[in-house]
Write a protein that holds these residues in place. Sequence first.
Motif, mmCIF file in Angstrom:
data_model
loop_
_atom_site.group_PDB
_atom_site.id
_atom_site.type_symbol
_atom_site.label_atom_id
_atom_site.label_comp_id
_atom_site.label_asym_id
_atom_site.label_seq_id
_atom_site.Cartn_x
_atom_site.Cartn_y
_atom_site.Cartn_z
ATOM 1 N N ILE A 184 -0.471 5.178 -6.562
ATOM 2 C CA ILE A 184 -1.172 3.894 -6.554
ATOM 3 C C ILE A 184 -0.357 2.867 -5.783
ATOM 4 O O ILE A 184 -0.891 2.087 -5.007
ATOM 5 C CB ILE A 184 -1.440 3.452 -7.992
ATOM 6 C CG1 ILE A 184 -2.387 4.479 -8.630
ATOM 7 C CG2 ILE A 184 -2.044 2.068 -8.052
ATOM 8 C CD1 ILE A 184 -2.398 4.480 -10.108
ATOM 9 N N MET A 227 -8.461 1.506 -1.024
ATOM 10 C CA MET A 227 -7.621 0.342 -0.699
ATOM 11 C C MET A 227 -8.133 -0.319 0.576
ATOM 12 O O MET A 227 -8.181 -1.545 0.672
ATOM 13 C CB MET A 227 -6.182 0.822 -0.495
ATOM 14 C CG MET A 227 -5.174 -0.204 -0.820
ATOM 15 S SD MET A 227 -5.342 -0.692 -2.516
ATOM 16 C CE MET A 227 -4.765 -2.360 -2.365
ATOM 17 N N ILE A 255 -6.480 5.766 -0.455
ATOM 18 C CA ILE A 255 -6.287 4.986 0.761
ATOM 19 C C ILE A 255 -7.618 4.384 1.214
ATOM 20 O O ILE A 255 -7.693 3.219 1.602
ATOM 21 C CB ILE A 255 -5.706 5.888 1.870
ATOM 22 C CG1 ILE A 255 -4.281 6.292 1.514
ATOM 23 C CG2 ILE A 255 -5.735 5.215 3.213
ATOM 24 C CD1 ILE A 255 -3.308 5.167 1.563
ATOM 25 N N VAL A 276 1.788 3.390 -3.353
ATOM 26 C CA VAL A 276 1.749 3.635 -1.905
ATOM 27 C C VAL A 276 0.447 3.105 -1.327
ATOM 28 O O VAL A 276 0.426 2.476 -0.264
ATOM 29 C CB VAL A 276 1.923 5.130 -1.590
ATOM 30 C CG1 VAL A 276 1.601 5.402 -0.132
ATOM 31 C CG2 VAL A 276 3.331 5.562 -1.879
ATOM 32 N N ALA A 277 -0.660 3.304 -2.042
ATOM 33 C CA ALA A 277 -1.927 2.751 -1.565
ATOM 34 C C ALA A 277 -1.896 1.235 -1.633
ATOM 35 O O ALA A 277 -2.272 0.545 -0.692
ATOM 36 C CB ALA A 277 -3.079 3.295 -2.401
ATOM 37 N N GLU A 278 -1.386 0.729 -2.744
ATOM 38 C CA GLU A 278 -1.292 -0.723 -2.923
ATOM 39 C C GLU A 278 -0.405 -1.348 -1.842
ATOM 40 O O GLU A 278 -0.605 -2.485 -1.441
ATOM 41 C CB GLU A 278 -0.718 -1.007 -4.309
ATOM 42 C CG GLU A 278 -0.390 -2.446 -4.617
ATOM 43 C CD GLU A 278 -1.613 -3.286 -4.885
ATOM 44 O OE1 GLU A 278 -2.578 -2.730 -5.423
ATOM 45 O OE2 GLU A 278 -1.604 -4.479 -4.551
ATOM 46 N N MET A 338 -0.455 -1.027 1.051
ATOM 47 C CA MET A 338 -1.246 -1.464 2.202
ATOM 48 C C MET A 338 -1.381 -2.985 2.176
ATOM 49 O O MET A 338 -1.361 -3.640 3.204
ATOM 50 C CB MET A 338 -2.630 -0.814 2.146
ATOM 51 C CG MET A 338 -3.377 -0.865 3.453
ATOM 52 S SD MET A 338 -5.083 -0.347 3.269
ATOM 53 C CE MET A 338 -4.988 1.357 3.668
#
Lengths: 367, 500, 373
Positions: free
Chosen positions: C274, B428, B425, C276-278, C280
């Motif tokens: 990945i 990102m 996170i 779930v982060a992506e 964003m």
Amino acid sequence: MALLVLTACVPTKIIEKVAIINSYGIDAAEEGQIEKTIIAFRFDDEAQNIATTLSGTANTVRGAEEDAANKTSFTLKPGQIRLVVYGKEIAENGISPYINVLVRDARVSSMMYTAISTGTAKEVLTAGQENTPANIGQYLQDLIEKEIKQNTIPDVSFFHFTHALEDTGQDPILPLLGIRDNKAALIGMAVMDNGKYAGEISLKDAFLVNLFQKNIRDKPLEVSISKEPFSDYIEGQLQTDDEQLHISTLITDGRTRTKMTDVGGLEFQTEVNLKVNLYETSEPMRIRDEKAARLLEKEMEKKITKQYEQLLASLKETGSDPFGLGNIYRIKKESGKLTEQEWDEKFPEVTVDFKVNVQLVNYGSVR
Amino acid sequence: MRKNQAKSSNNIFPIKVDKLKKQMESRFENNPDLVFTIYEHQKKKIAVFYIGYLVEPEMVHNYLLKPLLTSDKTWANPDILNDIPLSTGKTKEKLQDILQNILIGEVFIYVEGEPAAVSFILSKKEKRNLTQAETESLVQGPKVAFTESIAINMNIVRWNIHSTDLVLEKIMIGERAPREVRLIYLKSIANETDVNTMRQRLKDLEIDQLEDSSVLMQYIEDSSQTIFPQFYSSELPDRFAYTVTRGRIGVLVENSPTAILAPSTFFSFFESTEDLYMRWNAGTFLRYLRFIAIIISVLLTPLYVAATTFHYEIIPTQELITIGESRAIVPFPPIFEALLLEFIIELLREAGARLPTKIGQTIGIVGGIVIGTAAVQAGITSNFLIILVALSALASFTTPNYMMGTAIRIIRFPMIILAGTLGMIGMMFGVCFLIIHLLKLSSLGRPYLSPVYPFRWEDLNKTLYRLPNSRQNKRFASYRPKDLIRYSKRKASKRKDIDE
Amino acid sequence: MDINVKVKPYLKIQAFYLFFIISSIQLGVGIMGLPRLVFLEAYQDAWISILIALLGILLVVFVMLRILTSYDNADILGIQIDLFGKWLGKIMGTVYIVYFAVTLFSVFITYIEVVKIFIFPELSNFVMGLLLVSLIVYCLLGGLKAIVGTCFIFFFLALWVLFLLIHPAVLLDFTHFQPVFQASFPELLSGARVTAYTFLGFEILFLIYPFIQNKKKVKKPVYFGVTFTALIVLITTVISIGFFSTDQLKNREWVVLNLFKIQSLPFIERFDYIVVAEWMMVVLPNMFLLMWAITYSMKRLYRVPQKITLYATAGLLLIACIFTSDHFLIQKIINTSAQYGFWLVFVYPLLLLPMVWIKKRRGKQKGAGRHSS
């Protein structure tokens, strides 16, 4: 300073500070409790082997894990579980509650395998540990994966398994692990019914299930047929007294199509089309003309049909439907809905007309 | 100082020669460098003054003093301009002008009573020879680099662009020690708004003195808050010519071997002129290689840190065992391990850059191998990370522009910290922040991320990839050059069937 | 307040960006759980529901464009004041602001919840909220152009996630779609209705329209935008239904994210982390646009400087997210937003168009071309 504040927001899981569960087994313990045998990776420079075995007992899976964790200084983490083995005793009572634990936790992989052991899971995981060079969890996982890659057994990855488990018209099958020659080995497949262990089938039958479910390519197949019709073609002296003629073939293309011929009467018709290359026969024989080839094809068809029929009969006894006939039935049914119970009642009345169609494509360089 | 200047910008002539001498000497604090000689010729006092070591003494003697003193003329300004066999004569009236020009090697002649002094450029300049480019080296293509002399640089530029369209505007920057700056563009192509903006920014500068073109760049950049350079600085004349002929603006600064090119896009920092010299497909490949290199350089080490600190799940078991075993003896958390190693790499690079070339190379290799091996053996770091760090350092050096390369290397540090504290996170977040940041930047008022945003399809073939030259006949449309078409396309050859 | 908006030329954006604006504001957190919701209503015929929803949206978009083109350069806030007068117009404008705020909060809080479920169960809402809010504030300070830029770039940077769907797509079980046409029409409609929350967002057109440079080209990108969204929703729904069995679909909250658990590469696996982060990158443009809508409307209606609204809303978001971590509360907020949005976005424009027509006709009868329609 700011770094420290930030570090405090999320607890770290640095790989050498935690024990990463690679595989675990679940067995019934006394007083309705369960015993969990965990094989975990610990990256500790002083340890000889990175895999350690722990066990704990409690009422729930997580509780047992806590109990096991109390015996080590590392925290146990579930994110890399690759294999879960359920003891036969537990499996007979149903594994659904234990599966639920795995599904609920988003950190658990969908690519792992679940299996059932002939004895206790602990036996498979610990006895095996001593006799395998690598760690046992990895070994068993590779073993199952190899069989899947070679199309011997259907894909039993966790997501396929849960899919079949929660599908009303299909029942899952799981690898059956046991101990052979003091080594853990894959000895067959367990068929499940309503999340309970219902019976076992051989690996040969498992292939038939796999063939039923998907298209197969490049898979060796050995068939034993009666020797009698081929007496004209066998050259020279009989090598053995065996009544059977064993032939080894390679399936280059295997397809199956199933349709429902009578919805009310629960009648199905399955067409199995196999294109095979002939590799080896247990007696030297010559396929001189087309007639011989047709004969061979026909005998193989007969044999495979028989195998399928036997498999279906034994599956009917266990009440488990790994073929997914229920799904075909559901589609044809007027309401389009089928409950697990309804299919359980109907499955034993099913009749399937297997039409196997073998086509010998290649005979090698010998005529 | 300001007041003084106001006074000195008035016309001081005519003036008594002695008084002029006094004034000049007081300005130079009785500096012995100032040569101020007064000659009596045909009853007129003639003053000749210059800075001794800034002029060619032979030239002064042969072409100036000889004709001046041997002739029997009564000298007046027009005569001097006409009869002295030098072509650079000019009259100067203001004291400030005189002071400025005497410092760049002009020789002044003042005949008493005349309304102005006459100057000749006889400057002598110490300069180094042309050498190969060092910070931006090319495998193929011209090798020569700009030097410190602006005259030589302009000479090179002119040789590169034979065009009467080429404008080299002269702007002096610096209040106390002015320095010559040249604004260079092609009049028929360069966008006028851009030229005006650049000229305005240069003229509006009120600074004491200018150290170098890279300092000038920082003064005139759009945003000084960011780590990304907004103008391209290059020491390659071929790059300069390439950029200017495509309608952008170049700025040369006296005594600086790097030229400023503006406006620039983020992507232009990853193009090398070599992409042009290579065939188009190879050029495209190299460009992509560099783009992949930045991604590796910025994200690889953080990914390792994030995975080993938080997300061991994403590593397949086999690799997990490898990484885990190599990490087992390391006493630090991954974030610290990574920061340490990146720091060492930066140290090596910095030491290599400061030391003389030959020692620098040795230090780089020896230091790298010795420290690397020792660090793994001592258990300070895992050998897996060493590979990653070396790889990302290597990747960061593929960026053709040194400033951009440095920026990318520095970005990695906050990225590692984010990855080590908030895992994926955090990474990102860092990436999103960077992209938004880049979006908000501009170069000379033009969006930094063009042609990706604002999107221009026809410009992509000049930034993200290259096409055969027959398809690349247009200039960069995002910068609105006056003339978009570089050359007319070859007429589409008649479509042929196979055997015709 | 002027009905028409005067926008400085350098703030204007090209029409084709509308495609990215619309599809990035529509695709957000909704899609992650949508297949399950539609499936619960329409079963294996869920895909038909989505097609019905698409038809409905195309109709609404058509109506919206008709409303907007009857004015010169107006946004919904101006149009409402023109139609209802100053007071009622402002109240309706406020309704829009509240709606944007509720939607923004629901997106914000849902993403935080997903991150907590899939990646960091221990993460505090505050830290995650702070990260998101700081990005929102940072981007918003760059103005609409920066926001559109992020929509555009993030759109492409998030597109690769679709390729991950190839693996589950080849494992589809087509028996899950049979027999077709089992759901009754009301079931299909209610299936279409639950897609509302996912498809919400194209109402931003009502606000952004005055900023478009070449107004003649508006139609195509808008229609393509909503169709693209519907296509993505359709693909994910079809794959989810084919990949998961009935009971699995019924029981799993974030079905789509579960699809990313099976891919693996030699050096990396577990793409759900990945993705779930992506994600964003998918939700950020969403939040940027909603936040922009709030600040811009506040400025239009009440002349509050955009920066003040921005800081205030950001602060409120952060405070509110600390106290919202209960799953059912979050579901309630989503439902509120969906309900609210359904009436405001899908139904309201249909009522608005006749009023615009009547108004126009009356204006013509008077003969005074007060409105430049």
